[in-house]
Design a protein around this motif. Structure first.
Motif, PDB file in Angstrom:
ATOM      1  N   ALA A 148      39.336-111.802 102.977  1.00  0.00           N
ATOM      2  CA  ALA A 148      39.493-113.018 103.793  1.00  0.00           C
ATOM      3  C   ALA A 148      38.154-113.709 104.056  1.00  0.00           C
ATOM      4  CB  ALA A 148      40.171-112.673 105.117  1.00  0.00           C
ATOM      5  N   LEU A 149      37.105-112.930 104.233  1.00  0.00           N
ATOM      6  CA  LEU A 149      35.786-113.532 104.499  1.00  0.00           C
ATOM      7  C   LEU A 149      35.266-114.277 103.269  1.00  0.00           C
ATOM      8  CD1 LEU A 149      34.253-110.591 106.521  1.00  0.00           C
ATOM      9  CD2 LEU A 149      34.552-112.913 107.381  1.00  0.00           C
ATOM     10  N   VAL A 150      35.498-113.690 102.096  1.00  0.00           N
ATOM     11  CA  VAL A 150      35.087-114.354 100.848  1.00  0.00           C
ATOM     12  C   VAL A 150      35.891-115.640 100.666  1.00  0.00           C
ATOM     13  CG1 VAL A 150      34.977-114.134  98.332  1.00  0.00           C
ATOM     14  CG2 VAL A 150      34.389-112.181  99.775  1.00  0.00           C
ATOM     15  N   ILE A 151      37.192-115.565 100.902  1.00  0.00           N
ATOM     16  CA  ILE A 151      38.057-116.749 100.785  1.00  0.00           C
ATOM     17  C   ILE A 151      37.584-117.838 101.742  1.00  0.00           C
ATOM     18  CG2 ILE A 151      40.395-117.619 101.235  1.00  0.00           C
ATOM     19  CD1 ILE A 151      41.436-114.854 100.296  1.00  0.00           C
ATOM     20  N   SER A 152      37.293-117.440 102.973  1.00  0.00           N
ATOM     21  CA  SER A 152      36.860-118.406 103.990  1.00  0.00           C
ATOM     22  C   SER A 152      35.565-119.109 103.579  1.00  0.00           C
ATOM     23  CB  SER A 152      36.673-117.681 105.326  1.00  0.00           C
ATOM     24  OG  SER A 152      36.277-118.576 106.327  1.00  0.00           O
TER      25      SER A 152
ATOM     26  N   SER B 277      31.046-107.500  92.548  1.00  0.00           N
ATOM     27  CA  SER B 277      32.400-107.503  93.131  1.00  0.00           C
ATOM     28  C   SER B 277      32.445-106.788  94.481  1.00  0.00           C
ATOM     29  CB  SER B 277      33.407-106.859  92.163  1.00  0.00           C
ATOM     30  OG  SER B 277      33.507-107.626  90.992  1.00  0.00           O
ATOM     31  N   HIS B 278      31.390-106.957  95.249  1.00  0.00           N
ATOM     32  CA  HIS B 278      31.356-106.393  96.604  1.00  0.00           C
ATOM     33  C   HIS B 278      31.527-107.538  97.600  1.00  0.00           C
ATOM     34  CE1 HIS B 278      29.807-104.642 100.324  1.00  0.00           C
ATOM     35  NE2 HIS B 278      30.020-103.460  99.790  1.00  0.00           N
ATOM     36  N   ASN B 279      32.559-107.442  98.421  1.00  0.00           N
ATOM     37  CA  ASN B 279      32.908-108.561  99.303  1.00  0.00           C
ATOM     38  C   ASN B 279      31.775-108.969 100.235  1.00  0.00           C
ATOM     39  OD1 ASN B 279      35.368-108.547  98.098  1.00  0.00           O
ATOM     40  ND2 ASN B 279      36.523-107.793  99.859  1.00  0.00           N
ATOM     41  N   GLY B 280      31.065-107.989 100.776  1.00  0.00           N
ATOM     42  CA  GLY B 280      29.977-108.299 101.705  1.00  0.00           C
ATOM     43  C   GLY B 280      28.868-109.088 101.037  1.00  0.00           C
ATOM     44  N   VAL B 281      28.510-108.677  99.825  1.00  0.00           N
ATOM     45  CA  VAL B 281      27.446-109.358  99.074  1.00  0.00           C
ATOM     46  C   VAL B 281      27.902-110.761  98.670  1.00  0.00           C
ATOM     47  CG1 VAL B 281      26.082-109.301  96.947  1.00  0.00           C
ATOM     48  CG2 VAL B 281      26.432-107.198  98.251  1.00  0.00           C
ATOM     49  N   ILE B 282      29.147-110.872  98.189  1.00  0.00           N
ATOM     50  CA  ILE B 282      29.656-112.182  97.749  1.00  0.00           C
ATOM     51  C   ILE B 282      29.735-113.145  98.932  1.00  0.00           C
ATOM     52  CG2 ILE B 282      31.648-113.398  96.775  1.00  0.00           C
ATOM     53  CD1 ILE B 282      32.237-110.859  95.138  1.00  0.00           C
ATOM     54  N   HIS B 283      30.216-112.651 100.069  1.00  0.00           N
ATOM     55  CA  HIS B 283      30.302-113.518 101.255  1.00  0.00           C
ATOM     56  C   HIS B 283      28.925-114.026 101.661  1.00  0.00           C
ATOM     57  CE1 HIS B 283      30.293-114.112 105.714  1.00  0.00           C
ATOM     58  NE2 HIS B 283      31.264-114.920 105.368  1.00  0.00           N
TER      59      HIS B 283
END
Length: 699
Positions: free
Chosen positions: A525-529, A466-472
């Motif tokens: 927003a980056l994950v969503i994008s 659940s880390h945005n940077g890793v998921i993106h």
């Protein structure tokens, strides 16, 4: 040889050393305490010279030469020795080395200083000191004696006088003829000294333009080729706090995204403080500790640091803008680029030899540190993919496909997803992304044993963090497997990759759960994008033509069941996200059954999406391709939402004049003058090319 342990590499170059034993390759490093050379195959230090032992470093000849000499003291005596090296990037190497000129043993070169006035962006004259140094012209604050900025000779295009400004002259700078205006009684001496220094120390020729400028011309041309209205007209603006050594406290700025530039404006006066072309953005760095902090790295070495309450939305917009401008090498990451790990310039791809070496480093890290090998790989290989990815014809040519496959295997065989830090795991996904963006890597997904299984496990574990940077990073890598990022691709391979990626319903549910959660909470927003890109490649024409029917229907139904979530994105500050949501919405209505289409029409009204898109459809006037694409998409969505929808038609009657609405009942054909900006790929044409190539190969 005593190695200075505290020395850190700041800039490295892949050079050739010329010696009586012959020519051989060396990595030439300019460090914090010394100049070091490394064996490129093993990264072992072959030589190191503390700056106190260096006498000089100078070009061999002027012009476009590649050779330079390094002279240093031998031992404690007065004897000196000179070594010759060569590199395509001599100018840049000498510039970096001469930043430490005051630490050299002989002739500590101190530049001559001149009192000047600078025409500031606020249209005021500010007193500054210009120091002409061997590597460039330093602008110094007279109050603090600190260097505010340096105009390196390598980036100076020339000088031009101002005819109606006493002592006025401009430094033409940056590769796009940006004008920096100064005034000094010693104008001629400053320019002559700079031209001499550039020739003697860097080996380049600078010139004064024959035709002087007038002040009015300077005002009109101060941003060079980006002085036009199109280049400085904002498409999106974000309020940021700029963090800079020039200011004790963060300064409020408007960061504006235009068609071609990133423009920094003063919110009080709307004056432009700085302007940078989008093509010069190298990377976007999110601070992993502070959710508002981010850094923009540029290919010429500049770094700009900001904070914003809308950081991720800003970065999603900026990422889309940079890529839309043609710069495919930009990425978002949480670790700043270690320039000392790159063997060349950020502005140019590295040599084929350097690429191959770093592919090998992934399989067998030279220092036994796999994480370091991954960071080195990412620092040297373009985000758009391995450049030299196809084996060349020849007896001794290297098998590039094998190198790429070995590198992929090394990355996926690591248990890094368990023990690695978030930054290390992100770097691993970004390394895989660079590999699969090449043709060999794209093919390997279904051909390399255990690739799919290992990658699947790695991505699932990454999502659990659940880390945005890793998921993106993980989803962006998946997107490179969904849609080929290289030229001359095979649609059949795209079909196979998609079939594999979309085969697990549970995996897709996991992705959509992340998507819905971020949309509902207004975060990531980056994950969503990146997830919208994933859905676009799966569901939206023309990419959906390579998605298997059953998988398409399953995913479409899953996305449609969360229709309200998509509508929330139409209020998002990022234009890229609005466009992505619109494309997915279009696919849901066009490809879903009547019940789904009716539900979406109702939601378009209840969520207020119809009036918003009606406004975009009718009143968008722009030459920017992204804006025109959004306008076309909005027009399409308005048509889909109002078709056979009495409630929507009644709403239009209350908004628009009856005469205008009467045109909707016209039987005349629509005068379609606009180019199709949504269907950017002709699959039939690509398939025909593939068939022709295959037939030639079989012959």
């Amino acid at each position: 040889m005593n190695i200075i342990r505290e020395n850190k590499d700041l800039a490295c170059f892949y050079t050739t050393k010329h010696s009586w034993r012959g020519k051989y390759k060396r990595v030439f490093s300019v460090g914090t305490h010394a100049i070091t050379t490394y064996n490129p195959n093993t990264l072992e230090v072959t030589n190191q010279w503390p700056y106190g032992d260096i006498c000089s470093i100078s070009p061999v000849g002027r012009g476009q030469g590649t050779e330079f000499n390094l002279t240093f003291r031998k031992g404690s005596g007065k004897k000196s020795e000179t070594l010759k090296f060569s590199t395509e990037h001599r100018t840049e190497l000498l510039t970096e080395a001469l930043r430490f000129r005051t630490d050299f043993s002989e002739g500590k070169i101190i530049g001559r200083r001149y009192n000047c006035y600078k025409h500031h962006w606020s249209d005021t004259r500010k007193p500054v000191i210009l120091e002409v140094t061997p590597g460039g012209i330093d602008q110094i604050n007279p109050a603090t004696n600190r260097v505010l900025c340096s105009y390196d000779y390598r980036n100076i295009e020339g000088f031009v006088d101002l005819s109606d400004c006493q002592g006025g002259f401009c430094i033409i700078y940056g590769g796009f003829s940006r004008l920096h205006l100064f005034a000094s009684e010693q104008r001629e001496e400053i320019i002559k000294s700079a031209i001499d220094h550039a020739g003697n120390y860097i080996g380049i020729s600078l010139r004064i333009r024959k035709e002087p400028l007038e002040f009015e011309q300077y005002l009109n041309l101060r941003f060079g080729k980006y002085s036009t209205d199109e280049a400085i007209t904002s498409l999106a603006e974000f309020v940021v706090q700029k963090i800079s050594p020039r200011h004790l406290e963060p300064v409020k700025r408007l960061l504006a995204l235009t068609e071609t530039c990133l423009v920094e404006r003063d919110p009080a006066t709307y004056n432009i403080a700085t302007l940078k072309p989008l093509g010069e953005v190298f990377a976007l760095v999110c601070d992993s500790e502070n959710p508002q902090l981010f850094t923009i790295e540029f290919i010429k070495g500049q770094i700009r640091k900001y904070s914003s309450t809308e950081r991720d939305s800003l970065l999603a917009s900026l990422l889309d803008g940079v890529r839309a401008s043609g710069n495919r090498d930009v990425c978002v990451k949480m670790t700043p680029t270690h320039k000392g790990q790159r063997w060349g310039l950020l502005s140019m791809p590295v040599d084929e030899e350097v690429e191959s070496l770093h592919l090998r480093f992934l399989a067998t890290p030279p220092n036994g540190n796999f994480a370091d090998a991954v960071f080195r790989f990412n620092a040297n290989i373009s985000y758009s993919g391995v450049l030299h990815a196809v084996t060349q014809d020849g007896l001794f040519s290297e098998n590039k496909e094998k190198l790429i496959n070995n590198a992929i295997t090394a990355l996926l065989s690591q248990e890094g997803d368990v023990v690695a830090s978030n930054a290390e795991l992100e770097s691993q996904f970004q390394a895989v992304r660079r590999l699969v963006a090449s043709k060999a890597g794209f093919l390997a997904f279904t051909q390399l044993p255990k690739f799919r299984e290992r990658l699947g496990v790695k991505v699932v574990k990454a999502l659990k963090r659940s880390h945005n940077g890793v998921i993106h990073a993980a989803v962006d890598m998946l997107c490179a497997l969904m849609c080929p990022m290289h030229d001359d691709y095979d649609l059949r391979q795209e079909q196979l990759n998609k079939a594999s990626l979309l085969s697990s319903k549970k995996f897709l549910e996991n992705l959509l759960e992340k998507f819905n959660s971020h949309v509902d909470h207004g975060t990531g927003a980056l994950v969503i994008s990146s997830l919208l890109d994933f859905l676009t490649f799966a569901l939206c024409a023309p990419y959906s033509e390579t998605t298997e029917g059953q998988q398409f229907d399953m995913l479409l139904e899953m996305v449609a069941s969360n229709g309200r979530t998509l509508f929330k994105l139409f209020q998002h500050p990022s234009m890229a996200i609005i466009k992505g949501a619109g494309l997915v919405m279009k696919a849901i209505i066009e490809e879903g059954d009547k019940e789904i289409a009716t539900k979406m029409q109702e939601l378009a009204l209840s969520e207020g999406a119809l009036p918003r898109h009606l406004h975009t459809a009718m009143f968008t006037i722009s030459s920017d391709q992204r804006m025109l694409t959004n306008r076309q998409l909005s027009r399409h969505l308005v048509g889909l939402w109002t078709a056979e929808n009495v409630t929507a038609t009644n709403l239009l009657k209350r908004i628009l004049p009856p005469g205008l609405l009467a045109y909707l009942d016209s039987s005349d054909s629509v005068p379609e003058r606009d180019a199709d900006r949504m269907h950017v790929r002709d699959n039939v044409k690509i398939a025909m090319v593939n068939i022709i190539v295959l037939s030639i190969f079989l012959e």
